[in-house]
Design a protein around this motif. Structure first.
Motif, PDB file in Angstrom:
ATOM      1  N   ALA A   1      -1.763  -9.452   7.061  1.00  0.00           N
ATOM      2  CA  ALA A   1      -3.079  -9.207   6.464  1.00  0.00           C
ATOM      3  C   ALA A   1      -4.098 -10.241   6.957  1.00  0.00           C
ATOM      4  O   ALA A   1      -5.249  -9.897   7.239  1.00  0.00           O
ATOM      5  CB  ALA A   1      -2.994  -9.231   4.948  1.00  0.00           C
ATOM      6  N   LYS A   2      -3.680 -11.489   7.089  1.00  0.00           N
ATOM      7  CA  LYS A   2      -4.575 -12.528   7.614  1.00  0.00           C
ATOM      8  C   LYS A   2      -4.972 -12.235   9.061  1.00  0.00           C
ATOM      9  O   LYS A   2      -6.041 -12.622   9.503  1.00  0.00           O
ATOM     10  CB  LYS A   2      -3.915 -13.908   7.544  1.00  0.00           C
ATOM     11  N   GLY A   3      -4.083 -11.561   9.777  1.00  0.00           N
ATOM     12  CA  GLY A   3      -4.350 -11.210  11.166  1.00  0.00           C
ATOM     13  C   GLY A   3      -5.016  -9.856  11.335  1.00  0.00           C
ATOM     14  O   GLY A   3      -5.014  -9.293  12.422  1.00  0.00           O
ATOM     15  N   ASN A   4      -5.562  -9.321  10.239  1.00  0.00           N
ATOM     16  CA  ASN A   4      -6.286  -8.037  10.240  1.00  0.00           C
ATOM     17  C   ASN A   4      -5.403  -6.824  10.509  1.00  0.00           C
ATOM     18  O   ASN A   4      -5.879  -5.816  11.025  1.00  0.00           O
ATOM     19  CB  ASN A   4      -7.466  -8.065  11.225  1.00  0.00           C
ATOM     20  N   ALA A   5      -4.136  -6.905  10.184  1.00  0.00           N
ATOM     21  CA  ALA A   5      -3.263  -5.735  10.234  1.00  0.00           C
ATOM     22  C   ALA A   5      -3.287  -5.105   8.844  1.00  0.00           C
ATOM     23  O   ALA A   5      -3.414  -5.803   7.841  1.00  0.00           O
ATOM     24  CB  ALA A   5      -1.847  -6.128  10.613  1.00  0.00           C
ATOM     25  N   ARG A   6      -3.170  -3.784   8.800  1.00  0.00           N
ATOM     26  CA  ARG A   6      -3.219  -3.125   7.492  1.00  0.00           C
ATOM     27  C   ARG A   6      -2.073  -2.122   7.368  1.00  0.00           C
ATOM     28  O   ARG A   6      -1.618  -1.559   8.361  1.00  0.00           O
ATOM     29  CB  ARG A   6      -4.561  -2.455   7.263  1.00  0.00           C
ATOM     30  N   LEU A   7      -1.661  -1.924   6.137  1.00  0.00           N
ATOM     31  CA  LEU A   7      -0.610  -0.963   5.829  1.00  0.00           C
ATOM     32  C   LEU A   7      -1.155   0.442   6.020  1.00  0.00           C
ATOM     33  O   LEU A   7      -2.202   0.786   5.475  1.00  0.00           O
ATOM     34  CB  LEU A   7      -0.137  -1.147   4.384  1.00  0.00           C
ATOM     35  N   ILE A   8      -0.443   1.240   6.791  1.00  0.00           N
ATOM     36  CA  ILE A   8      -0.839   2.629   7.020  1.00  0.00           C
ATOM     37  C   ILE A   8      -0.081   3.549   6.072  1.00  0.00           C
ATOM     38  O   ILE A   8      -0.668   4.373   5.398  1.00  0.00           O
ATOM     39  CB  ILE A   8      -0.554   3.043   8.482  1.00  0.00           C
ATOM     40  N   ARG A   9       1.249   3.401   6.041  1.00  0.00           N
ATOM     41  CA  ARG A   9       2.035   4.269   5.159  1.00  0.00           C
ATOM     42  C   ARG A   9       3.427   3.698   4.917  1.00  0.00           C
ATOM     43  O   ARG A   9       3.942   2.921   5.711  1.00  0.00           O
ATOM     44  CB  ARG A   9       2.149   5.677   5.744  1.00  0.00           C
ATOM     45  N   GLN A  10       3.984   4.139   3.796  1.00  0.00           N
ATOM     46  CA  GLN A  10       5.379   3.875   3.462  1.00  0.00           C
ATOM     47  C   GLN A  10       5.818   5.002   2.546  1.00  0.00           C
ATOM     48  O   GLN A  10       5.440   5.045   1.381  1.00  0.00           O
ATOM     49  CB  GLN A  10       5.559   2.529   2.779  1.00  0.00           C
ATOM     50  N   ARG A  11       6.584   5.909   3.060  1.00  0.00           N
ATOM     51  CA  ARG A  11       6.968   7.097   2.308  1.00  0.00           C
ATOM     52  C   ARG A  11       8.460   7.132   2.047  1.00  0.00           C
ATOM     53  O   ARG A  11       9.234   7.637   2.867  1.00  0.00           O
ATOM     54  CB  ARG A  11       6.585   8.355   3.085  1.00  0.00           C
ATOM     55  N   GLY A  12       8.886   6.616   0.926  1.00  0.00           N
ATOM     56  CA  GLY A  12      10.275   6.731   0.504  1.00  0.00           C
ATOM     57  C   GLY A  12      11.279   6.092   1.438  1.00  0.00           C
ATOM     58  O   GLY A  12      12.409   6.547   1.532  1.00  0.00           O
ATOM     59  N   THR A  13      10.880   5.073   2.136  1.00  0.00           N
ATOM     60  CA  THR A  13      11.773   4.390   3.066  1.00  0.00           C
ATOM     61  C   THR A  13      11.578   2.884   2.915  1.00  0.00           C
ATOM     62  O   THR A  13      10.639   2.439   2.272  1.00  0.00           O
ATOM     63  CB  THR A  13      11.493   4.833   4.522  1.00  0.00           C
ATOM     64  N   ASN A  14      12.472   2.132   3.515  1.00  0.00           N
ATOM     65  CA  ASN A  14      12.343   0.678   3.402  1.00  0.00           C
ATOM     66  C   ASN A  14      11.488   0.098   4.535  1.00  0.00           C
ATOM     67  O   ASN A  14      11.344  -1.106   4.638  1.00  0.00           O
ATOM     68  CB  ASN A  14      13.711   0.011   3.368  1.00  0.00           C
ATOM     69  N   HIS A  15      10.922   0.954   5.388  1.00  0.00           N
ATOM     70  CA  HIS A  15      10.020   0.504   6.440  1.00  0.00           C
ATOM     71  C   HIS A  15       8.593   0.964   6.128  1.00  0.00           C
ATOM     72  O   HIS A  15       8.388   2.090   5.725  1.00  0.00           O
ATOM     73  CB  HIS A  15      10.424   1.087   7.799  1.00  0.00           C
ATOM     74  N   ALA A  16       7.660   0.061   6.351  1.00  0.00           N
ATOM     75  CA  ALA A  16       6.245   0.393   6.220  1.00  0.00           C
ATOM     76  C   ALA A  16       5.616   0.303   7.605  1.00  0.00           C
ATOM     77  O   ALA A  16       6.015  -0.527   8.418  1.00  0.00           O
ATOM     78  CB  ALA A  16       5.555  -0.584   5.278  1.00  0.00           C
ATOM     79  N   ILE A  17       4.659   1.164   7.877  1.00  0.00           N
ATOM     80  CA  ILE A  17       3.984   1.158   9.169  1.00  0.00           C
ATOM     81  C   ILE A  17       2.655   0.406   9.026  1.00  0.00           C
ATOM     82  O   ILE A  17       1.844   0.726   8.161  1.00  0.00           O
ATOM     83  CB  ILE A  17       3.717   2.595   9.669  1.00  0.00           C
ATOM     84  N   PHE A  18       2.486  -0.593   9.880  1.00  0.00           N
ATOM     85  CA  PHE A  18       1.261  -1.378   9.901  1.00  0.00           C
ATOM     86  C   PHE A  18       0.481  -1.066  11.161  1.00  0.00           C
ATOM     87  O   PHE A  18       1.060  -0.710  12.192  1.00  0.00           O
ATOM     88  CB  PHE A  18       1.575  -2.878   9.834  1.00  0.00           C
ATOM     89  N   GLU A  19      -0.841  -1.226  11.068  1.00  0.00           N
ATOM     90  CA  GLU A  19      -1.737  -0.955  12.185  1.00  0.00           C
ATOM     91  C   GLU A  19      -2.665  -2.134  12.373  1.00  0.00           C
ATOM     92  O   GLU A  19      -3.097  -2.759  11.411  1.00  0.00           O
ATOM     93  CB  GLU A  19      -2.556   0.297  11.887  1.00  0.00           C
TER      94      GLU A  19
END
Length: 73
Positions: free
Chosen positions: A11-29
């Motif tokens: 978040a400090k590096g300007n990355a943001r959460l895109i999605r996390q749908r029922g899994t233990n991995h979240a996609i950042f952009e």
């Protein structure tokens, strides 16, 4: 380092959460110099290896200097 601390660094590096749908991995952009980067991040884990964190940071387009600045804060 726990996942929540890695997410805070992203978040400090300007990355943001895109999605996390029922899994233990979240996609950042992250958008840097007009290029959009994406990376999956393991969530809710108490210990992530430094090698794994470096892979995620590289996938999101962070340079060596940006990584040093993030970790130095």
């Amino acid at each position: 380092m726990p996942s929540r601390k890695l997410v805070a660094l992203l978040a400090k590096g300007n990355a943001r959460l895109i999605r996390q749908r029922g899994t233990n991995h979240a996609i950042f952009e992250r958008i840097s110099k007009g290029i959009t980067y994406h990376a999956p991040v393991v969530m809710a884990k108490d210990g992530l290896s430094s090698h794994y964190m470096l892979i995620v940071l590289r996938q999101l387009g962070f340079t060596d200097d940006e990584i040093d600045n993030l970790l130095g804060q």
